[in-house]
Enzyme design. Sequence first.
Site, mmCIF file in Angstrom:
data_model
loop_
_atom_site.group_PDB
_atom_site.id
_atom_site.type_symbol
_atom_site.label_atom_id
_atom_site.label_comp_id
_atom_site.label_asym_id
_atom_site.label_seq_id
_atom_site.Cartn_x
_atom_site.Cartn_y
_atom_site.Cartn_z
ATOM 1 N N ASP A 99 0.854 -1.182 0.000
ATOM 2 C CA ASP A 99 0.000 0.000 0.000
ATOM 3 C C ASP A 99 0.899 1.244 0.000
ATOM 4 O OD1 ASP A 99 -2.234 1.708 0.309
ATOM 5 O OD2 ASP A 99 -1.979 1.692 2.486
ATOM 6 N N ASP A 101 -0.033 4.845 1.152
ATOM 7 C CA ASP A 101 -0.156 5.721 2.309
ATOM 8 C C ASP A 101 -0.006 4.932 3.606
ATOM 9 O OD1 ASP A 101 -0.729 7.852 0.581
ATOM 10 O OD2 ASP A 101 -2.830 7.243 0.486
ATOM 11 N N SER A 155 -5.340 6.246 -4.007
ATOM 12 C CA SER A 155 -5.017 7.630 -4.352
ATOM 13 C C SER A 155 -4.830 7.809 -5.852
ATOM 14 C CB SER A 155 -3.740 8.049 -3.618
ATOM 15 O OG SER A 155 -3.319 9.324 -4.039
#
Length: 604
Positions: free
Chosen positions: A49, A51, A176
């Site tokens: 991932d 973030d 994102s």
Amino acid sequence: MEPEAGVGSPQAGPATRPGRPDTVSPTVSPTVSPTVAGTVSPFDAVILDLDGVVADTASAHRAAWKHLFDAVLADPRVPPGAVLRPFTDGDYVASVDGRPRVQGVEMFLRSRGIELPHGTPSDPPEAWTVRGLGAAKNALFLDELRRHGVQAFPGTVELIHRLQESRVPCALVTASRNAASVLAAAGLQGAFDVVVDGTVAGDLGLPGTPDPATFLEAARRLKAHPSRTVVIEDATSGVAAARDGGFGLIVGIDRAAQRAALERAGADIVLDDVRELDMGLVLTHRWHLIYEGFDPWHEGHREALTTLGNGRMATRGAAPESHADAAHYPGTYLAGIYNRCPELVRGEEAEGEHLVNLPNWLPLDLRLQAGPWWSEGGLTLLQQRRELDLKRALLSRRAVLEDAHGRRLDVHQRRIVSMAQPGLALLETTLTARGWSGAVEIRTGIDADVVNANVPEDAALGGRHLDVVDRRVRSGVELVEVLTRQSCLRIAVAATVGFTGPGGAPVEVASSPAPDDAAGPRARWLQHHVAALADGVPLTVCKTAAVVSSRDRALSSPLSAALAVLARAAGASHRRSPPTRRRGGRSWTCSASTCMPTGRPSSS
């Protein structure tokens, strides 16, 4: 019978979940050697991932979401009856963390009893729609990045580099749409073989987490089966997605005090930082087994896999300062040393025959300038790297320690179990002060208070197999003799401790018997040593041990035979420069070649 390697203990690795294929062991052809198969990684790819795992953008996201929703909740257009309390970290985790922006906006508004028109992708940040609020959040996030920048987590960067060196394909999955700008700001352009971000997911119509669609798409692009792919996530929604996608190993990164939530969501392992990941679960090397950091959940697994042996004697890869507890299990075994131990189990007498765990020859502890001992928490472990070199049969360990006053100490340990002399083992510890000079205290000994407790079922049958016959220091030699309780086998362990400086030069060290509070028939510590450390100047401590039993042939007694093993090992060094003595302690000469052979691997 107690297994030497401890495989099958709770620390041996991640458990497979019901309904999911076994993902720990790779499929092996019947024609492939099990030994060769053991060097093959059980995983083919890694997905991370963005973030909170790769980049520290969580604070920027939290700030942007809070700024947005606090403004929304204060807006007069919010309908009556809505819950207007400020946006909290709990809201962040429950509603938006790990989800696409639009989905996060919808979930939070719904949790507060607010309904807005969905809008269109072209809605500007000023629009009073879900899409408009998503655009406003993105603008706030980009402003945070411009003002504060972004920092990649060093432990994750190290992992990415190691994956690249090992040619393990790696993907980035994130909700994102700013992945490219974040990676550029973090200096990680081109670090990933595959990137599945919010833009890709939107183009393909893939739902966000907790749906596993984006992870499955990344695995497809990596050409890796999910059951042979690792997912590293910090959001509970992402962990749940990986669980539902059937991924082989799910690593939760706990940066927000949510360990229990990550475990409930399906994480196999929960760590505070990627640096703590047991890389033996992910990467393999043909001749080297390397572990970074300290993970108590996997310490037993690491100790087992870094066992050194020569066919007659084996010693688990436990740290010399450690003792048997929830994380550690020191163990030394000799071939043929068994003992039966009858015990009442649930009212019935049972008897089990065990390979006996023998006195631990490793104990070595230290402290700086009369502070607390390392083994008692007096020194903080800042860094640690362990490496088993299979070609050289050498176990090495590098660590950086720090005390409460900020003094740092580099520790480099090397260990062998000799092939040339089957009863001989050596531990070399080199200490280097960084930025300070002063006294270091070292205590050494032989731990006779050992039991067979690695397997709970065997421990229930009675774990204590040894009676201590003798425990003392004679002319600087640490001695322990024990007798197995039923099979009546006698085992002697003898150890010497020597000290050298740079180039093998002798160093004066004040050595004395261990203080009374460390004494007793089953205490670990036998000697106490005090030496002076100078900034940047290494001090080497060489512990040489011999383990002999009454089952060995052609000996008058195990103790005399153990002393003879030590004499043969020290012979070359003593011919070069014999040890001298002084009042109040001993001055030792310990050749580096005696401590750790530098020749052919077969002689070590």
